[in-house]
Enzyme design. Structure first.
Site, PDB file in Angstrom:
ATOM      1  N   LYS A 137       8.427   4.205  64.285  1.00  0.00           N
ATOM      2  CA  LYS A 137       8.469   3.976  62.838  1.00  0.00           C
ATOM      3  C   LYS A 137       7.647   4.669  62.474  1.00  0.00           C
ATOM      4  O   LYS A 137       6.361   3.754  62.148  1.00  0.00           O
ATOM      5  CB  LYS A 137       8.826   1.923  63.481  1.00  0.00           C
ATOM      6  CG  LYS A 137       8.840   1.293  62.235  1.00  0.00           C
ATOM      7  CD  LYS A 137       9.019   0.069  62.189  1.00  0.00           C
ATOM      8  CE  LYS A 137       9.566  -1.165  61.394  1.00  0.00           C
ATOM      9  NZ  LYS A 137       9.400  -2.404  61.374  1.00  0.00           N
ATOM     10  N   SER A 188      12.636  -8.028  63.187  1.00  0.00           N
ATOM     11  CA  SER A 188      12.248  -6.344  63.277  1.00  0.00           C
ATOM     12  C   SER A 188      12.136  -5.643  64.776  1.00  0.00           C
ATOM     13  O   SER A 188      12.735  -4.569  63.972  1.00  0.00           O
ATOM     14  CB  SER A 188      11.322  -5.919  62.090  1.00  0.00           C
ATOM     15  OG  SER A 188      11.552  -6.471  60.627  1.00  0.00           O
ATOM     16  N   SER A 218      13.616  -4.419  59.917  1.00  0.00           N
ATOM     17  CA  SER A 218      13.182  -3.462  58.987  1.00  0.00           C
ATOM     18  C   SER A 218      13.364  -2.367  60.586  1.00  0.00           C
ATOM     19  O   SER A 218      13.094  -1.055  59.871  1.00  0.00           O
ATOM     20  CB  SER A 218      12.691  -3.793  58.815  1.00  0.00           C
ATOM     21  OG  SER A 218      10.869  -3.949  59.916  1.00  0.00           O
TER      22      SER A 218
HETATM   23  N1  GLN Z   1      14.017  -9.640  57.785  1.00  0.00           N
HETATM   24  C1  GLN Z   1      12.772 -10.315  57.704  1.00  0.00           C
HETATM   25  C2  GLN Z   1      12.004  -9.948  56.556  1.00  0.00           C
HETATM   26  O1  GLN Z   1      12.727  -9.275  55.853  1.00  0.00           O
HETATM   27  C3  GLN Z   1      11.956  -9.779  59.285  1.00  0.00           C
HETATM   28  C4  GLN Z   1      11.266  -8.243  58.925  1.00  0.00           C
HETATM   29  C5  GLN Z   1       9.807  -8.013  59.755  1.00  0.00           C
HETATM   30  O2  GLN Z   1      10.135  -8.517  61.019  1.00  0.00           O
HETATM   31  N2  GLN Z   1       9.672  -7.015  59.836  1.00  0.00           N
HETATM   32  O3  GLN Z   1      11.123 -10.791  56.233  1.00  0.00           O
END
Ligand code: GLN
Length: 486
Positions: free
Chosen positions: A76, A175, A151
């Site tokens: 990532k 995410s 994400s």
């Molecule tokens: N979708 C969640 C957010 O936008 C989680 C994102 C994540 O786990 N990095 O904060």
């Protein structure tokens, strides 16, 4: 070899049936011809990857191989890797080349693994669909009109499209698990503090946790063996005795008590997700597990608490992007204040700005007690709910996501709707618990459904056992997406 698991690849490499250079080149070729279809990677650097592969082959020849020596892994794009562009999905870091390695990258390098490239992601890991990436959204290999989830969407898509045998992700509110579910791959978020955050670009530090994404649970265990470990450079890193995450994989599941939270099986879930997850649970009963109903009464507050705490921490973490030290700087400005203002206005995307505004607001004098402090109290209640629940069960299961992959653009106009994508995953982050997602079937449109497994603190090895036994008896994890088969 594109079909092989990490374990098989490791054996092929050790027995010199293939070389790391051949393997890496095969994946780089797949990336080159399919990158436009799924947009799963932001940066590839074939020369650097192949040089690492060459070094791995030499190490194997010397008889000094570790299990993942020579295996290409996509990361990532928020893990700092020395000499690699590390963008965090943002214009702010579009041209940032990291001068150092994250702890996790260092561990993969010491193992002799190959960096295959940096995967697409929502900007600063904020999002549930990968549509917030400055580099364009990643596309779901099962249907390229659909989102990957976010994400870590690029990592999930890379594995699901067979552009990488495995990838790393991070999970602040879901995410790793949510994109794993939407792309039909396996992913695990460890107990908070297990994987060092050193060199992992921060979003919300008390929630962020790195973890692996791969085709199956056994591969996740092999990756976790490398990723987990104490690191003095992360003040929340936990010092624990070393353990092999593969050690329990084959244990029988008879007597396993699976808790089913009534709050996670209520309204809001698609009927197809429900029936698919229920079929998965039936499989577990066949394997000797029993299910018990449990309650997590504070869980309906988890999204509200998360969207106070995460933006609060983000607003503080992101204050470092000021155009002075590194990263993007606006080209034209009048004075220092104007430079800050223009740099941050132009460097950050809409969702990141929204979070900074919310975070600054909830932390401001006069609102701190009303929002931030209250959210912290709710966080404690959520953690207590889990502690009580684990008196009655060994693992908790639920859907990972209330729906399968939605259409690109379907939720971008309504952030609150988008935030609901993580309704089943966020509580584990607030409590610091480990969670994973494994594929458990498909909806009528042929899109994957994920089964979430939440374990008690430090139960990763047992969770991997629970997932592995299921995968020995089912073949959902072996189904290939159209892009993977192409
Ligand atoms: N979708 C969640 C957010 O936008 C989680 C994102 C994540 O786990 N990095 O904060």
């Amino acid at each position: 070899m594109i079909e092989s698991s990490l374990k098989e690849l490791s054996r092929n490499l050790a027995e010199k049936e293939i070389s790391s250079v051949e393997l890496t080149r095969a994946y780089l070729d797949r990336i080159a011809s399919r990158i436009a279809t799924v947009n799963a990677l932001i940066t590839v650097d074939p020369d650097t990857s192949l040089a690492q592969a060459q070094a791995a082959d030499e190490r194997i020849a010397r008889g000094e191989a570790q299990p993942l020596t020579g295996i290409p892994i996509a990361h990532k794009d928020l893990w700092c890797a020395k000499g690699w562009r590390t963008t965090c999905g943002s214009r702010m870091l579009e041209n940032f080349v990291s001068p150092y390695d994250a702890h996790v990258i260092e561990r993969f390098n010491n193992e002799g693994a190959v960096i295959l490239g940096k995967t697409n992601m929502d900007e600063f890991a904020m999002g549930s669909s990968n549509e917030n990436s400055y580099f364009g959204c990643a596309r779901n290999p099962w249907n390229t009109d659909r989102v990957t989830g976010g994400s870590s969407g690029g990592s999930a898509a890379a594995v699901a499209a067979a552009l990488a045998p495995a990838a790393t992700g991070t999970d602040t509110g879901g995410s790793i698990r949510q994109p794993a579910a939407l792309c039909g791959v396996s992913g695990l978020k460890p107990t908070y503090g297990r994987v060092s955050r050193y060199g992992m670009i921060a979003f919300a530090s008390s929630l962020d946790q790195g973890g692996p994404m791969a085709r199956n649970a056994e591969d996740l265990a092999l990756l976790l063996d490398v990723m987990v470990g104490f690191d003095a450079r992360d003040s929340t890193s936990l010092e624990r005795p070393a353990e092999a995450f593969t050690r329990l994989l084959d244990e029988p599941l008879s007597g396993l008590r699976i808790g089913l939270p009534k709050e996670y099986f209520g309204e809001g879930m698609s009927t197809e997700v429900r029936s698919t997850v229920e079929a998965g649970l039936a499989e577990y009963r066949k394997l000797g597990a029993t299910t018990v109903d449990i309650e997590l009464p504070a869980s309906d507050l988890s999204i509200a608490a998360y969207y106070v705490i995460a933006p609060a921490e983000a607003s503080s973490n992101l204050s470092r992007y000021d155009g002075v030290r590194y990263g993007f700087r606006a080209e034209e400005y009048d004075d220092l204040l104007d430079m800050y203002c223009k740099t941050r206005s132009q460097g950050f995307g809409t969702e990141v700005k929204r979070r900074i505004l919310i975070g600054t607001y909830v932390l401001s004098h006069g609102y701190y007690d009303a929002y931030y402090l209250k959210a912290q109290r709710i966080r404690r209640l959520i953690a207590q709910d889990f502690t009580k629940a684990f008196e009655h069960c060994d693992m908790i299961m639920s859907p990972t996501s209330p729906t399968t992959a939605f259409e690109i653009g379907a939720k971008t106009a309504d952030p609150a709707q988008m935030y609901l994508s993580d309704i089943y995953t966020i509580a584990a982050n607030l409590a610091g618990l480990p969670g994973m997602s494994i594929p458990c079937g498909f909806d009528a449109a042929g899109l994957p459904v994920g089964l979430q497994i939440i374990g008690n603190y430090f139960c990763e090895a047992k969770m991997l056992n629970v997932a592995h036994r299921y995968q020995q008896h089912t073949d959902w994890h072996l189904k290939r997406s159209p892009v993977a088969s192409s």
